[in-house]
Design a protein around this motif. Sequence first.
Motif, PDB file in Angstrom:
ATOM      1  N   THR A 125       1.159  -1.322   0.108  1.00 12.30           N
ATOM      2  CA  THR A 125      -0.087  -0.068  -0.071  1.00 12.30           C
ATOM      3  C   THR A 125       0.892   1.036   0.003  1.00 12.30           C
ATOM      4  O   THR A 125       1.597   1.374   0.809  1.00 12.30           O
ATOM      5  N   VAL A 126       0.787   2.109  -0.939  1.00  8.70           N
ATOM      6  CA  VAL A 126       1.595   3.220  -1.170  1.00  8.70           C
ATOM      7  C   VAL A 126       1.058   4.328  -0.643  1.00  8.70           C
ATOM      8  O   VAL A 126      -0.068   4.720  -0.858  1.00  8.70           O
ATOM      9  N   LEU A 127       1.851   5.122   0.406  1.00  8.57           N
ATOM     10  CA  LEU A 127       1.419   6.156   1.048  1.00  8.57           C
ATOM     11  C   LEU A 127       2.102   7.478   0.259  1.00  8.57           C
ATOM     12  O   LEU A 127       3.263   7.594   0.328  1.00  8.57           O
ATOM     13  N   GLN A 128       1.323   8.395  -0.462  1.00  7.42           N
ATOM     14  CA  GLN A 128       2.003   9.493  -1.007  1.00  7.42           C
ATOM     15  C   GLN A 128       1.413  10.936  -0.355  1.00  7.42           C
ATOM     16  O   GLN A 128       0.251  11.229  -0.552  1.00  7.42           O
ATOM     17  N   PRO A 129       2.447  11.426   0.350  1.00  4.33           N
ATOM     18  CA  PRO A 129       2.221  12.872   1.108  1.00  4.33           C
ATOM     19  C   PRO A 129       2.171  13.765   0.168  1.00  4.33           C
ATOM     20  O   PRO A 129       3.061  14.271  -0.757  1.00  4.33           O
ATOM     21  N   GLN A 130       1.084  14.492  -0.124  1.00  2.00           N
ATOM     22  CA  GLN A 130       0.758  15.655  -1.210  1.00  2.00           C
ATOM     23  C   GLN A 130       0.455  16.868  -0.416  1.00  2.00           C
ATOM     24  O   GLN A 130      -0.116  17.753  -1.224  1.00  2.00           O
ATOM     25  N   MET A 131       0.822  17.012   0.967  1.00  2.00           N
ATOM     26  CA  MET A 131       0.279  18.226   1.493  1.00  2.00           C
ATOM     27  C   MET A 131       0.837  19.409   0.972  1.00  2.00           C
ATOM     28  O   MET A 131       2.121  19.488   0.603  1.00  2.00           O
ATOM     29  N   ARG A 132       0.250  20.521   0.925  1.00  3.04           N
ATOM     30  CA  ARG A 132       0.666  21.772   0.162  1.00  3.04           C
ATOM     31  C   ARG A 132       0.692  23.074   1.350  1.00  3.04           C
ATOM     32  O   ARG A 132      -0.208  23.037   2.248  1.00  3.04           O
ATOM     33  N   GLY A 133       1.751  23.917   1.283  1.00  2.00           N
ATOM     34  CA  GLY A 133       1.623  25.229   2.015  1.00  2.00           C
ATOM     35  C   GLY A 133       3.218  25.570   2.310  1.00  2.00           C
ATOM     36  O   GLY A 133       3.832  24.812   2.620  1.00  2.00           O
ATOM     37  N   ILE A 134       3.418  26.749   2.391  1.00  3.00           N
ATOM     38  CA  ILE A 134       4.382  27.493   2.825  1.00  3.00           C
ATOM     39  C   ILE A 134       4.211  28.620   3.739  1.00  3.00           C
ATOM     40  O   ILE A 134       3.561  29.433   3.268  1.00  3.00           O
ATOM     41  N   TYR A 158      13.880  21.595  11.868  1.00  5.30           N
ATOM     42  CA  TYR A 158      13.142  20.277  12.252  1.00  5.30           C
ATOM     43  C   TYR A 158      12.287  19.510  11.336  1.00  5.30           C
ATOM     44  O   TYR A 158      12.139  20.194  10.088  1.00  5.30           O
ATOM     45  N   VAL A 159      11.660  18.421  11.738  1.00  7.04           N
ATOM     46  CA  VAL A 159      10.856  17.699  10.520  1.00  7.04           C
ATOM     47  C   VAL A 159       9.878  17.334  11.465  1.00  7.04           C
ATOM     48  O   VAL A 159       9.880  16.726  12.564  1.00  7.04           O
ATOM     49  N   ARG A 160       8.533  17.352  10.964  1.00  6.97           N
ATOM     50  CA  ARG A 160       7.259  16.901  11.556  1.00  6.97           C
ATOM     51  C   ARG A 160       7.171  15.530  10.775  1.00  6.97           C
ATOM     52  O   ARG A 160       6.909  15.557   9.461  1.00  6.97           O
ATOM     53  N   ALA A 161       6.939  14.422  11.534  1.00 11.73           N
ATOM     54  CA  ALA A 161       6.782  13.021  10.938  1.00 11.73           C
ATOM     55  C   ALA A 161       6.109  12.030  11.712  1.00 11.73           C
ATOM     56  O   ALA A 161       5.965  12.164  12.891  1.00 11.73           O
ATOM     57  N   TYR A 162       5.317  11.235  10.903  1.00  9.72           N
ATOM     58  CA  TYR A 162       4.424  10.318  11.491  1.00  9.72           C
ATOM     59  C   TYR A 162       5.378   9.015  11.724  1.00  9.72           C
ATOM     60  O   TYR A 162       5.878   8.499  10.579  1.00  9.72           O
ATOM     61  N   THR A 208       9.448   3.546   7.846  1.00  6.84           N
ATOM     62  CA  THR A 208       8.933   3.680   9.107  1.00  6.84           C
ATOM     63  C   THR A 208       8.419   5.229   9.569  1.00  6.84           C
ATOM     64  O   THR A 208       7.912   5.243  10.449  1.00  6.84           O
ATOM     65  N   TRP A 209       8.994   6.192   8.758  1.00  8.24           N
ATOM     66  CA  TRP A 209       8.467   7.603   9.062  1.00  8.24           C
ATOM     67  C   TRP A 209       7.951   7.960   7.867  1.00  8.24           C
ATOM     68  O   TRP A 209       8.235   7.697   6.726  1.00  8.24           O
ATOM     69  N   LEU A 210       6.823   8.967   8.084  1.00  6.25           N
ATOM     70  CA  LEU A 210       6.184   9.574   6.851  1.00  6.25           C
ATOM     71  C   LEU A 210       6.419  11.263   7.435  1.00  6.25           C
ATOM     72  O   LEU A 210       5.577  11.533   8.289  1.00  6.25           O
ATOM     73  N   ILE A 211       7.187  11.848   6.365  1.00  4.35           N
ATOM     74  CA  ILE A 211       7.441  13.302   6.794  1.00  4.35           C
ATOM     75  C   ILE A 211       6.202  14.042   6.050  1.00  4.35           C
ATOM     76  O   ILE A 211       5.750  14.025   5.081  1.00  4.35           O
ATOM     77  N   SER A 212       5.774  15.201   7.170  1.00  2.00           N
ATOM     78  CA  SER A 212       4.324  15.916   6.606  1.00  2.00           C
ATOM     79  C   SER A 212       5.015  17.432   6.362  1.00  2.00           C
ATOM     80  O   SER A 212       4.271  17.815   5.452  1.00  2.00           O
ATOM     81  N   ARG A 213       5.867  17.564   7.075  1.00  2.00           N
ATOM     82  CA  ARG A 213       6.110  19.255   6.983  1.00  2.00           C
ATOM     83  C   ARG A 213       7.703  19.428   7.442  1.00  2.00           C
ATOM     84  O   ARG A 213       8.397  18.390   8.175  1.00  2.00           O
TER      85      ARG A 213
END
Length: 346
Positions: free
Chosen positions: A54-63, A129-133, A163-168
């Motif tokens: 199952t592929v997880l693709q982070p596509q969150m947008r914003g600066i 920093y990195v915010r990650a799940y 193991t980690w999914l980076i969101s921002r």
Amino acid sequence: MALACIADTVVTLTDEAQLDTFMANYVEDVEHRQPLFVLSGGSNVLLPAQLNATVLQPQMRGINVTAQTDSYVDIEVMAGENWHDLVMHTVAQGWYGLENLALIPGLTGAAPVQNIGAYGVQLEDSLQYVRAYHLPTQTWHQLTAADCEFGYRDSLFKRHPNTWLISRVGFRLHTDATKVLASYGDVQTVAQSYAKQQGRKQPAPADVMHAIIDIRQQKLPDPKQLPNCGSFFQNPIIPQAQFTALQARYPAIVGYAMPEAKMKVAAGWLIEQASLKGGGIAPIITHQQQALVLTNHAPYQATQDDVAAAQRYIADVVYQNFTIQLSREPVWVNADGSIGYDEHEV
């Protein structure tokens, strides 16, 4: 690299709450649960024909600007932002530090995984920093640059794939337009030309950025025209004594001093000196203008096996000539979504 790949399931994430919801259901659905594979823009991966995951693709947008002073600005960038567009945006805003990383393909969320670097600058130089799940424990974390355990083209995330999914990602950029790094290769000359056109005596960050864009466009093929994943081999790091011995035989060898009495050798120079520029094993061959880049001349027909064969051949010839082992930079993905980083695994 334009290797055709079909995955069983793809989940596109446009906000962090979606991930929380998906993972809650995923944990409960033991009967149908597949391995998870985190995929960003896909510019630096070598995919199998069938991906049973199952592929997880982070596509969150914003600066977003989170803090600002006379000397620096802190920004937070969502994982789905295009990296090159981000670099262009920051320079246009007068926020500097990323300009040497212009025209690197991919999305921002993947940049810390590889600790991307070019022309004397690495991502870790500006990252705060990195915010990650954390997928195994279903928990969110904010990791400092030290927590990320960065190394040369390396990080905690790379050593523990899926193991980690980076969101921002948070960056601190400076506002001093006279602070530039233009000492690598042709950058100084080209940047100086841009500065002169603008009536400046010394290059500004924008001049460096445009110089690097020009140089990369001249040396690197456009993946949309000729499939490639950029620099295929890492620049090897060898002991100073070994470099000195090679320098005696090859005075033109290209190397850069590193800590702990080591030298980073230009992999492209090694490949070219081994008479492999434009060589390889068809349909995967090195680019005529940049030996460090492997190109695919049979888009969506060539396979991982074709890439592996060309990689082995080039690495073997370089080793026979210089006793230096080349390591692959792009990520090798197995059919179950697991990762094989060591070239000997393929």
